[in-house]
Design a protein around this motif. Structure first.
Motif, mmCIF file in Angstrom:
data_model
loop_
_atom_site.group_PDB
_atom_site.id
_atom_site.type_symbol
_atom_site.label_atom_id
_atom_site.label_comp_id
_atom_site.label_asym_id
_atom_site.label_seq_id
_atom_site.Cartn_x
_atom_site.Cartn_y
_atom_site.Cartn_z
ATOM 1 N N VAL A 255 1.322 9.743 -4.184
ATOM 2 C CA VAL A 255 1.410 8.531 -2.792
ATOM 3 C C VAL A 255 -0.289 8.647 -2.303
ATOM 4 O O VAL A 255 -0.308 7.032 -1.696
ATOM 5 C CB VAL A 255 2.299 8.943 -1.715
ATOM 6 C CG1 VAL A 255 1.589 8.385 -0.178
ATOM 7 C CG2 VAL A 255 3.732 9.295 -1.825
ATOM 8 N N ASP A 256 -0.693 9.351 -2.345
ATOM 9 C CA ASP A 256 -1.953 9.460 -0.988
ATOM 10 C C ASP A 256 -2.971 8.829 -2.372
ATOM 11 O O ASP A 256 -4.388 8.103 -1.951
ATOM 12 C CB ASP A 256 -2.411 11.244 -1.506
ATOM 13 C CG ASP A 256 -4.017 11.235 -1.947
ATOM 14 O OD1 ASP A 256 -4.529 11.115 -0.419
ATOM 15 O OD2 ASP A 256 -4.951 10.884 -2.680
ATOM 16 N N GLU A 257 -2.877 9.578 -3.800
ATOM 17 C CA GLU A 257 -3.929 7.682 -4.460
ATOM 18 C C GLU A 257 -3.356 6.776 -4.837
ATOM 19 O O GLU A 257 -4.555 6.095 -5.318
ATOM 20 C CB GLU A 257 -3.797 9.279 -6.432
ATOM 21 C CG GLU A 257 -4.464 8.497 -7.077
ATOM 22 C CD GLU A 257 -4.314 9.378 -8.465
ATOM 23 O OE1 GLU A 257 -3.771 10.692 -8.770
ATOM 24 O OE2 GLU A 257 -4.431 8.417 -9.287
ATOM 25 N N THR A 258 -1.810 6.848 -5.030
ATOM 26 C CA THR A 258 -1.911 5.191 -5.408
ATOM 27 C C THR A 258 -2.147 4.376 -3.829
ATOM 28 O O THR A 258 -2.752 3.939 -3.741
ATOM 29 C CB THR A 258 -0.865 5.035 -5.934
ATOM 30 O OG1 THR A 258 0.481 5.505 -4.481
ATOM 31 C CG2 THR A 258 0.086 5.577 -7.200
ATOM 32 N N ALA A 259 -1.623 5.130 -2.625
ATOM 33 C CA ALA A 259 -2.528 4.064 -1.318
ATOM 34 C C ALA A 259 -3.835 3.837 -1.609
ATOM 35 O O ALA A 259 -4.052 3.065 -0.598
ATOM 36 C CB ALA A 259 -1.565 4.684 -0.440
ATOM 37 N N ILE B 279 0.461 -1.454 -0.355
ATOM 38 C CA ILE B 279 -0.275 -0.048 -0.151
ATOM 39 C C ILE B 279 0.771 1.332 -0.079
ATOM 40 O O ILE B 279 1.099 2.298 -0.594
ATOM 41 C CB ILE B 279 -0.887 0.102 0.953
ATOM 42 C CG1 ILE B 279 -1.523 -1.247 1.157
ATOM 43 C CG2 ILE B 279 -1.622 1.002 1.445
ATOM 44 C CD1 ILE B 279 -2.722 -1.583 0.168
ATOM 45 N N ILE B 280 1.578 1.864 1.103
ATOM 46 C CA ILE B 280 2.601 2.467 1.478
ATOM 47 C C ILE B 280 3.351 2.314 0.223
ATOM 48 O O ILE B 280 3.689 3.757 0.253
ATOM 49 C CB ILE B 280 2.940 2.615 2.788
ATOM 50 C CG1 ILE B 280 4.560 1.144 2.374
ATOM 51 C CG2 ILE B 280 2.310 2.893 3.468
ATOM 52 C CD1 ILE B 280 4.717 1.978 4.231
ATOM 53 N N GLY B 281 3.493 2.040 -0.366
ATOM 54 C CA GLY B 281 4.861 1.436 -1.385
ATOM 55 C C GLY B 281 4.301 1.649 -3.050
ATOM 56 O O GLY B 281 5.227 2.096 -3.897
#
Ligand SMILES: O=c1ccn([C@@H]2O[C@H](COP(=O)(O)O)[C@@H](O)[C@H]2O)c(=O)[nH]1
Length: 315
Positions: A296-300, A273-275
């Motif tokens: 980061v926000d969108e992909t997590a 999730i965070i990566g």
């Protein structure tokens, strides 16, 4: 465990996001952007690199927490990543827990504590705080059972006193876990099965409204068959299931770790999730820190939704 189960029901999502930041998992422009501020604030310049990275962890964690709050019921900050940075890292650990709690998330401290009874009693203050002050603000802690009952009892007592929970390592997800956990005992059972029986017993007088005790078990997603057998062997023990995603565990692998009504477990993914931003082709080293955090926000968020939907599909 009732609060955790209620939160899982509210989100319809039995997954937890692991907050395991490392220098490689935080966009470098976020770290670099804090250099001036940190240089001006530290008394000893030698501390600056650790303080800068710790500050970047906090910005990164807040972005992740804001991205997944309302989608997942819980987060699991891994204390090793923070302790590695010394006092600044530990400060950021408590700030992260506090921030996650303020966003309504159940906070599971992955600290894997374990020691003789008197020292375990000190570690167990992570649940109760000290003299009315709780610096940690976590809802649960992970515990290593290698020392046996007197190393666990202080955590069970602290959990009862504070209306919190603990999760005891039973069948861990890592490649070498079988060296000890799969050893045969004289009665024909395996070491991890004996630990499982102890865990079920340690929680026996703490069973809540949902039928699960305050004493949970850590069972790796990488052991689907043993996880399924443990589900039957430990009817009152809620499972924390790491090993999903980055370690290879899938939704199909964890299905058997849930009970017949689709409860009984929560599945962790940290790096997955965070990566997630690192795998997105829109990322560029020349991006601004704000743009990198937006990615980061969108992909997590997208990764957390994908995991939720994958789990829902098998339950
Ligand atoms: O058996 C275990 C017990 C704990 N962990 C912890 O969970 C996360 C997994 O991170 P991923 O990036 O999703 O692999 C990490 O904090 C471990 O210390 C575990 O993996 N297995």
């Amino acid at each position: 465990m009732d609060r955790l189960i209620d939160a899982i029901e509210a989100t319809q999502n039995p997954s937890v996001v692991g907050l395991d930041p490392t220098e490689a998992l935080v966009p470098p422009q976020v770290v670099a952007g804090l250099a001036d501020e940190v240089r001006d604030s530290v008394e000893d310049p030698a501390e600056a690199p650790a303080v800068q990275l710790a500050s970047a962890f906090y910005e990164f964690n807040r972005t992740i927490i804001d991205a997944v709050a309302g989608i997942v019921p819980a987060v699991k900050p891994q204390i090793a990543m923070y302790e590695a940075l010394g006092p600044a890292g530990v400060d950021v650990y408590t700030m992260t827990c506090d921030y996650a709690a303020s966003r309504g998330l159940y906070v599971l401290a992955d600290a894997k504590r374990g020691d003789i009874g008197s020292t375990a009693a000190a570690y167990a203050h992570m649940l109760t705080g000290v003299n009315g002050f709780d610096p940690w603000k976590v809802d649960a802690v992970t515990v290593n059972p290698y020392l046996g009952t007197d190393g666990i009892t202080p955590f069970v007592d602290a959990a009862k006193e504070s209306d919190k929970d603990l999760f005891v390592l039973v069948r861990t997800s890592n490649p070498s876990s079988s060296e000890l956990q799969m050893l045969d005992l004289a009665d024909g059972s395996k070491v991890y099965e004996r630990v499982a029986d102890l865990v079920e017993g340690w929680g026996a007088d703490t069973i809540g409204e949902h039928g699960y005790s305050r004493v949970g078990a850590v069972v790796g997603a990488t052991h689907p068959e043993e996880g399924k057998a443990l589900r039957a062997r430990m009817p009152h023990t809620f499972f924390l299931v790491p090993g999903y995603g980055a370690q290879g565990g899938t939704a199909a692998d964890v299905r058997g770790m849930f009970d017949e009504s689709g409860s009984g477990a929560i599945v962790n993914s940290s790096r997955g999730i965070i990566g997630a931003w690192k795998k997105d082709e829109r990322y560029s080293p020349s991006m601004s820190a704000d743009d990198a955090l937006a990615l980061v926000d969108e992909t997590a968020r997208a990764a957390a939704i994908r995991m939720r939907d994958d789990l829902r599909a098998v339950l």
